[in-house]
Design a protein around this motif. Structure first.
Motif, mmCIF file in Angstrom:
data_model
loop_
_atom_site.group_PDB
_atom_site.id
_atom_site.type_symbol
_atom_site.label_atom_id
_atom_site.label_comp_id
_atom_site.label_asym_id
_atom_site.label_seq_id
_atom_site.Cartn_x
_atom_site.Cartn_y
_atom_site.Cartn_z
ATOM 1 N N ARG A 95 0.971 -1.393 -0.136
ATOM 2 C CA ARG A 95 -0.058 -0.054 0.103
ATOM 3 C C ARG A 95 0.759 1.132 0.127
ATOM 4 O O ARG A 95 0.775 2.486 -0.586
ATOM 5 C CB ARG A 95 -0.884 -0.003 1.314
ATOM 6 N N LEU A 96 1.915 1.240 0.815
ATOM 7 C CA LEU A 96 3.022 2.440 0.867
ATOM 8 C C LEU A 96 3.476 2.640 -0.561
ATOM 9 O O LEU A 96 3.527 3.846 -1.219
ATOM 10 C CB LEU A 96 4.064 2.081 1.704
ATOM 11 N N VAL A 97 3.675 1.620 -1.335
ATOM 12 C CA VAL A 97 4.365 1.942 -2.600
ATOM 13 C C VAL A 97 3.373 2.425 -3.473
ATOM 14 O O VAL A 97 3.619 3.498 -4.200
ATOM 15 C CB VAL A 97 4.955 0.433 -3.426
ATOM 16 N N ARG A 98 2.262 2.065 -3.530
ATOM 17 C CA ARG A 98 1.067 2.644 -4.188
ATOM 18 C C ARG A 98 0.902 4.052 -4.030
ATOM 19 O O ARG A 98 0.780 5.006 -4.824
ATOM 20 C CB ARG A 98 -0.312 2.010 -4.201
ATOM 21 N N LYS A 99 0.825 4.163 -2.702
ATOM 22 C CA LYS A 99 0.718 5.594 -2.371
ATOM 23 C C LYS A 99 1.773 6.677 -2.998
ATOM 24 O O LYS A 99 1.720 7.804 -2.878
ATOM 25 C CB LYS A 99 0.426 5.743 -0.827
ATOM 26 N N LEU A 100 3.299 6.253 -2.597
ATOM 27 C CA LEU A 100 4.273 6.735 -2.940
ATOM 28 C C LEU A 100 4.214 7.089 -4.623
ATOM 29 O O LEU A 100 4.594 8.280 -4.802
ATOM 30 C CB LEU A 100 5.473 6.202 -2.524
ATOM 31 N N ARG A 138 7.933 -8.643 2.043
ATOM 32 C CA ARG A 138 7.697 -7.336 2.190
ATOM 33 C C ARG A 138 8.211 -6.797 0.825
ATOM 34 O O ARG A 138 7.769 -5.768 0.138
ATOM 35 C CB ARG A 138 8.483 -6.415 3.322
ATOM 36 N N ILE A 139 9.444 -7.101 0.589
ATOM 37 C CA ILE A 139 10.113 -6.611 -0.634
ATOM 38 C C ILE A 139 9.519 -6.982 -1.995
ATOM 39 O O ILE A 139 9.145 -6.189 -2.865
ATOM 40 C CB ILE A 139 11.609 -7.229 -0.815
ATOM 41 N N LYS A 140 9.098 -8.335 -1.960
ATOM 42 C CA LYS A 140 8.245 -8.846 -3.231
ATOM 43 C C LYS A 140 6.917 -8.256 -3.156
ATOM 44 O O LYS A 140 6.635 -7.766 -4.345
ATOM 45 C CB LYS A 140 7.984 -10.357 -2.891
ATOM 46 N N ALA A 141 6.192 -7.977 -2.232
ATOM 47 C CA ALA A 141 5.035 -7.436 -2.291
ATOM 48 C C ALA A 141 5.142 -5.812 -2.867
ATOM 49 O O ALA A 141 4.275 -5.358 -3.567
ATOM 50 C CB ALA A 141 4.137 -7.411 -0.866
ATOM 51 N N GLY A 142 6.065 -5.222 -2.382
ATOM 52 C CA GLY A 142 6.350 -4.016 -2.820
ATOM 53 C C GLY A 142 6.556 -3.803 -4.275
ATOM 54 O O GLY A 142 6.026 -2.970 -5.017
#
Ligand code: SPV
Ligand code: MG
Length: 540
Positions: A95-100, A138-142
């Protein structure tokens, strides 16, 4: 695809050693970009500190996001967010990656610790590392969540911080690389670069390596370059610089209870306006809002030669004599421009061709040698723009600080002059001065009382002198028609052919106008002699 993600990729993957500087709000981001940095580090330490909280996830990730949005809007270079541990598990990271990405942040760095994290320099060896497999999730999901192929996920190996050795650091870095990480940030709390250099030697070029030399700051940058690191992050230096300057300023003000001790050592308000791009809004207002054509104007009386300066004024009038590499007139124009006054008329007389600064209106008084200042003013008023806004009048050999224009701008009286309380100086150096007698003398306690002029003159008896006129006069838009008429009437009288400017002040009063006086002590300089030029060189 975002230009900023591509820019960051070029920094990360290029052959040269690159640098990021800490930014923690819009203005620090802008300062970093203007200094020439090609990218910014939004560090957790500084982002939390600017909110006044600890680097322990006390600020929520959405609060961080909100600040990032201002930083990204204020700049055109990529931002690498220090995303701490990713604020949770794999789900929080994606979710963080999408928002960034939505906010045009180019990259995020996540570290292999647990939420809530603790800053690496606080009891590092008590800190618990994440399970390797869980961190890889965490890395893969990001990586799966990013929609821009160039968005980068940097993974930070905290093995050295937590007291593990090189082999644990390498084992983790390799697992993260295989999980999709785009670069490794290898962190160390030692005062020498031994750990990060040992890591880089073994890691070689498997993926780009970033470092944060906060603790091993004495290491020459050449060492990092030769070792082949990709990016050096100066992680907290803008914040620390700002804190030192803020502490100095606050304690000086608390001690002195007066702004004068700091005013000249801090960024002027106009510098803040520039960083905020206030002029862009002014241009937009020009385009979008109904027009008001009126603008304050200034008249600078610069006709006389200034024979006391000898050879210096052989081919140019005094106003063009240089101080700190620029003519006096340029300093005066700067002061007006900085106060937003751009419509400036200069009255030339002696050697007019030598008075040639750009963006000024010129009026020539060919009879300058046989006429006085009042006639020069009359010529300028005949030629200058129509009424409608305030008019400032000053001399071509008087330089003044911004402060003087600030204090004369304030009162809304029709006629305002600035008077220096320290008139004795002129007597001590034997210089002609325009003395004034006012309704009240200056007192420190009642300096805000409204004071008005009663009489001006070079021959005013000492006991009547309250100060020396600086030559600066402001006439309000409201007072301008009457002032025009008065100056024209005075100029038409042959008796006034040689009149000095102060006689106009007395005429203003004779016509029953009130002439407001604001007092200063210093902050201006009348350049009459060679020694004044020396003093002017130190006048900032
Ligand atoms: C930060 O700047 O927030 C960092 C680097 O993470 S450090 O403070 O050195 O841990
Ligand atoms: Mg951090």
């Amino acid at each position: 695809m975002s230009e900023k993600t591509r820019q960051f990729r070029r920094l990360l993957d290029g052959d040269d050693l690159e640098f990021l500087i800490d930014a923690h709000n819009g203005i620090s981001a802008k300062v970093g970009e203007e200094a020439g940095f090609k990218g910014l580090w939004a560090g957790g330490l500084c982002m939390s500190a600017q909110y006044g909280v600890r680097d322990s996830n006390e600020a929520s990730w959405t609060q961080v996001l909100e600040m990032l949005e201002f930083m990204a809007d204020a700049t055109s270079i990529p931002i690498l967010l220090d995303g701490d541990t990713g604020y949770g598990n794999f789900n929080n990271v994606r979710r963080l990656v999408r928002k960034l990405e939505q906010r045009d942040i180019a990259a995020v760095c996540i570290e292999d610790k647990l939420y809530p994290k603790t800053n690496s320099f606080i009891d590092g060896n008590k800190q618990q590392l994440a399970d390797i497999d869980e961190f890889c999730s965490r890395i893969k999901a990001g990586k799966d969540a990013q929609s821009d192929d160039d968005f980068a996920i940097i993974t930070r190996v905290e093995a050295f911080i937590a007291g593990w050795g090189l082999s644990e650091a390498l084992r983790r870095a390799e697992a993260y690389r295989e999980a999709g990480s785009d670069g490794i940030l290898i962190h160390s709390a030692l005062t020498t670069p031994s750990e990060i250099l040992a890591f880089k030697k073994e890691w070689s070029d498997r993926s780009p390596v970033l470092i944060v030399p906060t603790k091993y700051y004495a290491t020459p940058t050449e060492v990092f370059r030769e070792a082949g690191f990709s990016i050096v992050i100066w992680a907290n230096h803008l914040l620390r610089a700002a804190v030192t300057r803020m502490q100095d300023c606050a304690s000086a003000l608390a001690r002195d209870q007066h702004l004068m001790s700091i005013e000249d050592n801090i960024a002027p308000v106009r510098e803040i306006f520039r960083l905020q791009e206030a002029s862009e809004l002014q241009d937009a207002e020009e385009r979008y809002l109904p027009h008001n054509n009126h603008e304050a104007q200034a008249i600078i009386l610069a006709a006389s030669r200034g024979a006391a300066l000898g050879d210096l004024t052989a081919n140019r009038p005094k106003t063009m004599v240089e101080v700190r590499g620029r003519p006096l007139l340029a300093h005066i124009v700067d002061a007006y421009n900085n106060a937003g006054i751009r419509n400036i008329t200069v009255v030339r007389g002696y050697s007019p061709d030598a008075v040639n600064l750009p963006a000024l209106n010129y009026v020539d008084n060919a009879d300058y040698a046989s006429t006085g200042e009042l006639l020069s003013l009359a010529r300028a008023m005949e030629a200058s723009a129509a009424d409608g806004d305030d008019l400032y009048v000053s001399f071509g050999d008087v330089i003044f600080k911004r402060y003087i224009l600030d204090i004369i701008a304030e009162p809304d009286d029709d006629f305002v002059i600035v008077v220096d309380t320290n008139w004795q100086d002129s007597v001590n150096v034997g210089r002609a001065a325009d003395y004034v007698h006012c309704t009240e003398s200056h007192t420190r306690h009642d300096f805000y009382r409204e004071v008005y002029l009663e009489e001006a003159g070079e021959q005013l008896p000492e006991e009547q002198r309250h100060g020396e006129w600086t030559g600066l006069l402001k006439v309000s838009a409201n007072g301008l028609p009457a002032f025009r008429e008065l100056v024209a009437d005075l100029a038409a009288d042959p008796e006034n052919r040689h009149a000095k400017l102060y006689s106009m002040l007395n005429a203003v009063i004779r016509r029953q106008h009130r002439l407001r006086v604001v007092y200063t002590t210093g902050h201006w300089l009348d350049v009459d002699s060679l020694s004044d030029i020396l003093v002017a060189s130190d006048f900032t």
